[in-house]
Design a protein around this motif. Structure first.
Motif, PDB file in Angstrom:
ATOM      1  N   GLY A  40      30.190  40.614  65.100  1.00  0.00           N
ATOM      2  CA  GLY A  40      31.612  40.712  64.798  1.00  0.00           C
ATOM      3  C   GLY A  40      32.056  42.118  64.451  1.00  0.00           C
ATOM      4  O   GLY A  40      31.480  43.118  64.880  1.00  0.00           O
ATOM      5  N   SER A  41      33.115  42.184  63.638  1.00  0.00           N
ATOM      6  CA  SER A  41      33.696  43.474  63.285  1.00  0.00           C
ATOM      7  C   SER A  41      32.765  44.304  62.408  1.00  0.00           C
ATOM      8  O   SER A  41      32.906  45.523  62.334  1.00  0.00           O
ATOM      9  N   PHE A  42      31.799  43.656  61.723  1.00  0.00           N
ATOM     10  CA  PHE A  42      30.770  44.404  60.994  1.00  0.00           C
ATOM     11  C   PHE A  42      30.032  45.323  61.964  1.00  0.00           C
ATOM     12  O   PHE A  42      29.873  46.518  61.718  1.00  0.00           O
ATOM     13  N   PRO A 166      28.651  49.174  70.489  1.00  0.00           N
ATOM     14  CA  PRO A 166      29.578  48.259  69.813  1.00  0.00           C
ATOM     15  C   PRO A 166      30.786  48.945  69.183  1.00  0.00           C
ATOM     16  O   PRO A 166      31.893  48.401  69.194  1.00  0.00           O
ATOM     17  N   GLU A 167      30.593  50.158  68.649  1.00  0.00           N
ATOM     18  CA  GLU A 167      31.662  50.818  67.895  1.00  0.00           C
ATOM     19  C   GLU A 167      32.885  51.151  68.736  1.00  0.00           C
ATOM     20  O   GLU A 167      33.959  51.411  68.180  1.00  0.00           O
ATOM     21  N   ILE A 168      32.755  51.149  70.060  1.00  0.00           N
ATOM     22  CA  ILE A 168      33.914  51.488  70.896  1.00  0.00           C
ATOM     23  C   ILE A 168      34.342  50.327  71.783  1.00  0.00           C
ATOM     24  O   ILE A 168      35.095  50.516  72.736  1.00  0.00           O
ATOM     25  N   ARG A 169      33.915  49.109  71.459  1.00  0.00           N
ATOM     26  CA  ARG A 169      34.301  47.941  72.255  1.00  0.00           C
ATOM     27  C   ARG A 169      35.645  47.385  71.784  1.00  0.00           C
ATOM     28  O   ARG A 169      35.738  46.324  71.184  1.00  0.00           O
ATOM     29  N   GLU A 170      36.708  48.129  72.046  1.00  0.00           N
ATOM     30  CA  GLU A 170      38.035  47.748  71.571  1.00  0.00           C
ATOM     31  C   GLU A 170      39.067  47.722  72.703  1.00  0.00           C
ATOM     32  O   GLU A 170      40.249  47.623  72.434  1.00  0.00           O
ATOM     33  N   ASP A 171      38.615  47.797  73.963  1.00  0.00           N
ATOM     34  CA  ASP A 171      39.527  47.916  75.108  1.00  0.00           C
ATOM     35  C   ASP A 171      40.482  49.082  74.897  1.00  0.00           C
ATOM     36  O   ASP A 171      41.699  48.970  75.073  1.00  0.00           O
ATOM     37  N   SER A 172      39.909  50.200  74.519  1.00  0.00           N
ATOM     38  CA  SER A 172      40.700  51.411  74.303  1.00  0.00           C
ATOM     39  C   SER A 172      40.314  52.490  75.310  1.00  0.00           C
ATOM     40  O   SER A 172      40.410  53.684  75.016  1.00  0.00           O
TER      41      SER A 172
END
Length: 291
Positions: A40-42, A166-172
């Motif tokens: 998750g977000s953690f 994981p730290e950049i998996r934000e569709d950005s």
């Protein structure tokens, strides 16, 4: 995004992370556990988080689920199953645990890490290639055959992409960057060379100056700066001029003892008084390396 109905309010990552790590540590002691991750977000390193999503790799879930729902930190059991269990902790947070075999680890870890927007893009990419994708596996649309992924690398490889951290998996823009071979190289703990703000038991720290130096050396730091509070921070046992100069001598002595293996520099966390003046005069500050 709007909160789910009945969802817990967001919590800051810093205070929430130790609670999640404590649960994972306890579950990892159950025989048969091969691996455990806070997803998750953690895992994405978000500044605030909602629920705690835990994944455990194991062939048999029964003992793990039993331990999870009966942890001392659990206030209420919300669900108790073989594949998933949910609890409300005494601190009010909800924690969800999923146990799955190694063969399905990659797709599950990817799915439950998120973000939701990133996952939607991956599922669409899978559909464009003739597959559906969920937390369990890829499924070939032509014949319903499953393709399992034991690692996240396998998930991204099946989608024609390199591994995305994981730290950049934000569709950005991370998927476009992956397609173009332009993914950023993220900072790792091993990249950190120095700590520039450290307190010791001279003011409000818990460890001695020497303990801080040895801990920094063990972590591979090349240099550190000791910056205990100045005298105006009386509530934090701030250093008087006399104590600052005494600490200065200790810093220089330990720095010499380290013989270049780690540099130990001296500074202060300076209080600015209400009238704009500083706690220490210029001739004292001139002795320091860092203010």
């Amino acid at each position: 995004p709007p909160a789910r109905r009945g969802a817990n309010p967001p919590r800051r990552l810093g205070p929430a992370l130790p609670a999640a790590e404590a649960i994972l540590d306890l579950l990892s002691t159950v025989p048969g556990v091969e691996r455990g991750v806070i997803a998750g977000s953690f895992r994405r390193g978000r500044p605030t988080i909602g629920d705690i999503d835990l994944l455990i790799m194991a062939d048999d879930s029964s003992a793990i689920m039993e331990k999870f729902v009966h942890l001392e930190s659990v206030g209420r059991i919300l669900g108790h199953g073989t594949g998933k269990s949910s609890v409300e902790l005494l601190n009010g947070m909800q924690a969800d645990l999923r146990v799955l075999p190694a063969a399905r680890w990659g797709t599950a870890l990817n799915y439950f890490t998120g973000s939701q927007a990133h996952n939607i893009r991956l599922r669409q990419r899978a559909l464009d290639r003739g597959f559906s994708l969920n937390e369990h596996a890829f499924t070939r649309q032509s014949d319903g055959a499953e393709i399992l992924c034991a690692t996240e690398d396998g998930v991204y490889a099946h989608l024609g992409l390199p591994y995305i951290p994981p730290e950049i998996r934000e569709d950005s823009g991370e998927i476009e960057a992956a397609e173009a071979g332009r993914l950023p190289q993220l900072i790792e703990m091993s990249d950190i060379r120095a700590d520039l703000h450290l307190h010791t038991d001279w003011s409000d720290g818990r460890a001695s100056l020497r303990e801080m130096v040895l801990a920094a050396k063990a972590r591979g730091r090349q240099y550190i700066v000791i910056t205990d509070h100045s005298q105006g921070a009386t509530i934090a046992n701030g250093l008087s001029i006399e104590r600052l100069l005494a600490q200065h001598e200790e810093v220089r002595r330990i720095d010499a003892e380290m013989n270049g293996e780690i540099r130990v520099l001296h500074g202060t966390e300076m209080e600015i008084r209400a009238d704009g003046t500083l706690d220490f005069p210029d001739e004292v500050l001139a002795k320091l390396d860092f203010v």
